[in-house]
Design an enzyme around this catalytic site. Structure first.
Site, PDB file in Angstrom:
ATOM      1  N   PRO A  70     -59.110 -84.363  27.684  1.00 23.98           N
ATOM      2  CA  PRO A  70     -59.826 -83.170  28.030  1.00 23.98           C
ATOM      3  C   PRO A  70     -59.773 -81.979  26.894  1.00 23.98           C
ATOM      4  CG  PRO A  70     -57.804 -83.367  29.450  1.00 23.98           C
ATOM      5  CD  PRO A  70     -57.860 -84.585  28.402  1.00 23.98           C
ATOM      6  N   ASP A  95     -55.448 -80.876  23.540  1.00 21.31           N
ATOM      7  CA  ASP A  95     -55.443 -81.916  24.552  1.00 21.31           C
ATOM      8  C   ASP A  95     -54.918 -81.311  25.811  1.00 21.31           C
ATOM      9  OD1 ASP A  95     -55.117 -83.871  26.695  1.00 21.31           O
ATOM     10  OD2 ASP A  95     -54.822 -85.311  25.023  1.00 21.31           O
ATOM     11  N   HIS A  96     -55.679 -80.795  26.780  1.00 21.47           N
ATOM     12  CA  HIS A  96     -55.144 -79.997  27.910  1.00 21.47           C
ATOM     13  C   HIS A  96     -54.196 -80.876  28.932  1.00 21.47           C
ATOM     14  CE1 HIS A  96     -54.971 -76.487  30.136  1.00 21.47           C
ATOM     15  NE2 HIS A  96     -56.191 -75.941  30.223  1.00 21.47           N
ATOM     16  N   ARG A  97     -54.034 -82.263  28.634  1.00 27.21           N
ATOM     17  CA  ARG A  97     -53.179 -82.898  29.110  1.00 27.21           C
ATOM     18  C   ARG A  97     -51.826 -82.665  28.710  1.00 27.21           C
ATOM     19  NH1 ARG A  97     -54.748 -88.870  28.148  1.00 27.21           N
ATOM     20  NH2 ARG A  97     -55.060 -87.710  25.934  1.00 27.21           N
ATOM     21  N   VAL A 145     -51.167 -79.851  26.340  1.00 32.65           N
ATOM     22  CA  VAL A 145     -51.085 -78.480  25.983  1.00 32.65           C
ATOM     23  C   VAL A 145     -51.716 -77.327  27.017  1.00 32.65           C
ATOM     24  CG1 VAL A 145     -51.395 -76.614  24.126  1.00 32.65           C
ATOM     25  CG2 VAL A 145     -51.076 -79.063  23.468  1.00 32.65           C
TER      26      VAL A 145
END
Length: 470
Positions: A264, A440-442, A444
């Site tokens: 994401p 990567d929002h998983r 960070v």
């Protein structure tokens, strides 16, 4: 003893690749080859590599034509090799006999592709200069990629004194020459030690020589070709052109699709007054310590990124789906997106966090020159932990870069522009750059990504602030 037919199958050239394209053959049926002599240029999904012969013998058959994509393990060339034990050992990952001897095999030594012919007592054979018979095939260098390889009757071997040295050039230059129908043997190279360059080939065609193979990872990136008149129309002739999806383009497409639909993405932007950094660059260019070093804005951004990573380590991690773990890297393999004649590649600088500004500049210079020459190895294109893409060389201010697979973040640096800017409570003309960070929002969170980007911006706006961060 009678000759033995040895079949050489395409080996795995690294990184578990399943197929490669035959770019060009450097031998023909009937040619006598030496152990480790380069016989073909092969393009993997990541790089063009030179394929050496695992045998000393005579080329009996070329199984594939240039331009053909071949699966790993498929036969590509057969050799007539002496039947004695000294030259009848197979490469374990590639070869098959049609007439094996009963004698036990001699001890094998590794050659440039797996294990090949056994070595005489005098020691491991040294790699020899590539040779081609000038009398047997004078026009082979001008043969276009994809042209059929005609079967020829075996020719007698040419004495060494009658053989001519193959013109020195890189695989992309040789491919360009074939595409344009230019005979490299008729050219005098303008590069180091007579190396034939892309400009030499274009000049032979009557071109301007300015159609650069620049790099996206340097401020000498690809610029529009400068011509004396209006550009030729591309809207005439055929209604459309179809190009097979293969090589770097195929690999890049698959990687970007996988990244875009797996991680994401979040992208944040920060516009920074980099006047102080540009002033620093100007001073470094007149400094004795950096007199022979090419310092660019990219070098400063790369160094700022490494410093900011030490304060924001989550940006230097990866998501291990199989193990259900987050892997934190304690080193920085800095990827630099480079636009090359073969397409976009992202080679990386190993342990970039350990390099000073001078060493980092040298590493960037070597990396981009190797990428432009098409010599980047598959190993240098893997193992990156974070990347930079320099869209500013194309006059672009900002973008939303897609993550390199397996990395948590990628930073895009825009062009440096003079703009009206608030400075010391007044409006002044300042040098400004926009930074774009995708992550990567998983891995960070927004706060972590924002602090990382702000740290880079702080360093670039006031390099002296580094003292407060280290």
């Amino acid at each position: 003893m009678s000759p033995v037919i040895k079949e050489f199958r395409l080996p795995d050239l690294g990184e578990g690749l399943t197929e490669s394209e035959i770019v060009a053959w450097h031998v023909a049926v009937g040619d006598t080859v030496e152990l480790n002599q380069v016989i073909a240029d092969v393009e993997t999904a990541k790089a063009v590599v030179e394929l050496p012969s695992p045998y000393a013998g005579v080329v009996a058959k070329l199984h594939e034509q240039p331009g053909t994509v071949v699966e790993v393990g498929s036969p590509i060339v057969s050799f007539d090799v002496p039947g004695s034990g000294g030259h009848s050992t197979n490469s374990p990952d590639a070869s098959a006999d049609t007439n094996d001897d009963d004698a036990p095999p001699a001890k094998r030594e590794p050659n440039l592709v797996g294990y090949g012919a056994a070595v005489e007592k005098t020691g491991r054979p040294a790699r020899r200069a590539r040779r081609s018979s000038g009398a047997a095939e004078p026009a082979r260098a001008a043969e276009p990629v994809g042209a059929p390889v005609m079967a020829e009757a075996p020719q007698p071997s040419v004495p060494a004194e009658a053989q001519l040295e193959r013109p020195r050039s890189t695989p992309p230059v040789r491919k360009l020459a074939r595409d344009l129908g230019i005979d490299l043997t008729a050219l005098n190279g303008s590069g180091p030690q007579g190396l034939i360059t892309r400009e030499d080939v274009l000049a032979a065609q009557g071109g301007s020589g300015q159609e650069g193979s620049g790099e996206q990872g340097s401020d000498r990136g690809v610029q529009p070709a400068e011509t004396g008149g209006a550009p030729a129309s591309r809207m005439s002739g055929e209604r459309e052109t179809r190009t097979p999806i293969k090589g770097v383009r195929k690999h890049t497409a698959a990687a970007m699709v996988a990244s875009a639909f797996t991680a994401p993405h979040v992208t944040e932007f920060l516009t920074v007054d980099v006047t102080a950094s540009m002033d620093l660059l100007a001073r470094l260019k007149t400094s004795r310590a950096f007199a022979d070093v090419r310092i660019t804005p990219l070098v400063l951004v790369a160094k700022a990124l490494c410093i900011a990573l030490d304060r924001n380590p989550t940006l230097n991690s990866r998501w291990d789906e199989a193990a259900q773990e987050i892997v934190q890297h304690h080193y920085v393999n800095l990827g630099i997106a480079a636009a090359t004649p073969r397409g976009l590649v992202v080679p990386n600088i190993r342990d970039a966090h350990t390099l000073g500004l001078r060493e980092l500049a040298d590493a960037l210079k070597g990396l981009t020159e190797t990428a432009r020459a098409g010599k980047t190895s598959p190993a240098d294109l893997s193992g990156g932990t974070i990347s930079i893409t320099n869209v500013g060389v194309f006059g672009i201010d900002a973008g939303t870069p897609i993550l390199n697979p397996g990395e948590a973040a990628i930073l895009a640096m825009g062009s440096v522009r003079k703009m009206p800017w608030e400075y010391q409570n007044e409006v002044a003309l300042r040098q400004v750059m926009t930074l774009s960070l995708s992550f990567d929002h998983r891995l960070v969170d927004g706060e972590q990504g924002s602090r990382f980007l702000a740290d880079i911006g702080t360093i670039l706006s006031d390099p002296g602030m580094v003292l407060t961060m280290v």
